[in-house]
Scaffold this active site. Structure first.
Site: not given
Length: 326
Positions: A146-148, A150, A248
């Site tokens: 997961l993105d930081r 998120t 996104r």
């Protein structure tokens, strides 16, 4: 793996019993992680010269390990490295409290925003390093990312079977991943798909960017409206494919970027939302389900309190539409 016997010398021969996390793994790949810092060329030389043995027999690079095998690792000298101080105890304890499920094969957490999935690129300790510090006697591997910024469901594998099984499901695109996100503006439809190919690029400063491009990889996201807010819509996004920054960039592509998105978002809207209490990207991995080894898994993580609080504030900025149940 478990070291069963070893010589008194600091760099003596090790006898290591193969655990379930290495079951089915190639021996060369296992040695790359067991002998961190040892060059690949040396590992293959050890295998080629018969110094590595499995159950007393010489092993080839493609030899597959099985749980219970006894692995002989010869003396290997590695250049001394500065001692790793490890992650802060407070961060380790905090992340350890986010576990929402565990069994023999998996540990699942509700990852907080602000913690990367793994260390690197200026991040000393990500979720995988923190979980390994919290559980030093377990073998944990990061299955996906997961993105930081998120939050939400993040899965670690405890066994080799769990790791390879879930990775195969991800590659086969049979894993269900759903997110909650806040779109700026009002999309014209309550349900719609975005089918737009995505291509990755790296900017001069090293920043990774993704854009819609004809020569990109096929990418599909299913959006469904959940709640209406003044100037924004809470959406459920279901991944049809799993590309980097997919939700996104697809949101940006249709003219309704995600609230709080510093990279792909609307700068003026983000300033307004920040003044109202939104201090990060409004993107939360709310649900993940898959089947591995004949067992069905399903995990859900509720919307975090900071995002709930922001929605409460946003609702006061004008008339709020009804919750859509269809």
């Amino acid at each position: 793996m478990q070291t069963v016997t070893s010589h008194d010398a600091p760099h003596g021969v090790r006898q290591v019993q193969v655990g379930p996390e290495r079951d089915g793994q190639r021996i060369d790949n296992a040695l790359l992680t067991l002998l961190k810092g040892v060059p690949k060329s040396m590992i293959y030389r050890l295998l080629r010269t018969g110094q590595v043995r499995v159950n007393g027999k010489r092993a080839k690079p493609d030899t597959r390990l099985a749980e219970g095998d006894m692995l002989r690792i010869p003396p290997v000298r590695v250049a001394e490295r500065p001692a790793d101080q490890g992650p802060p105890e407070g961060m380790v304890a905090e992340l350890a409290e986010t576990v929402i499920f565990e069994d023999r094969h998996f540990v699942v957490i509700d990852k907080p925003a602000g913690i990367a999935s793994h260390g690197g690129s200026g991040v000393s300790h990500g979720a995988i390093e923190l979980m390994r510090a919290a559980r030093p006697n377990e073998h944990l591997e990061l299955v996906h990312r997961l993105d930081r910024d998120t939050s939400g469901v993040l899965v670690f594998a405890r066994t080799r079977a769990g790791l390879t099984g879930l990775q195969e499901e991800i590659r086969a695109n049979t894993v269900t991943k759903q997110y909650l996100c806040l779109m700026v503006g009002h999309p014209s439809k309550a349900k719609f798909d975005v089918n737009a190919p995505l291509a990755k690029s790296v900017l001069q400063g090293g920043e990774r960017m993704v854009r819609v491009a004809d020569n990109g990889k096929p990418s599909l996201t299913f959006f469904r409206e959940m709640e209406q807010y003044p100037g924004a819509r809470l959406m459920q996004a279901t991944l049809g494919t799993g590309r980097t920054h997919q939700i996104r960039v697809h949101a940006q592509h249709i003219g309704h970027p995600l609230a709080g998105d510093a990279k792909y978002g609307d700068r003026e809207a983000n300033k307004r939302f920040k003044a109202w209490g939104l201090n990060r990207l409004f993107l939360h991995a709310s649900h993940m389900s898959f089947e591995v080894g004949g067992r069905a898994y399903s995990f859900s993580a509720p919307l975090p309190q900071d995002l709930k609080n922001f929605l409460d504030v946003l609702a006061t900025k004008g008339p709020v539409g009804r919750l859509r149940g269809d």
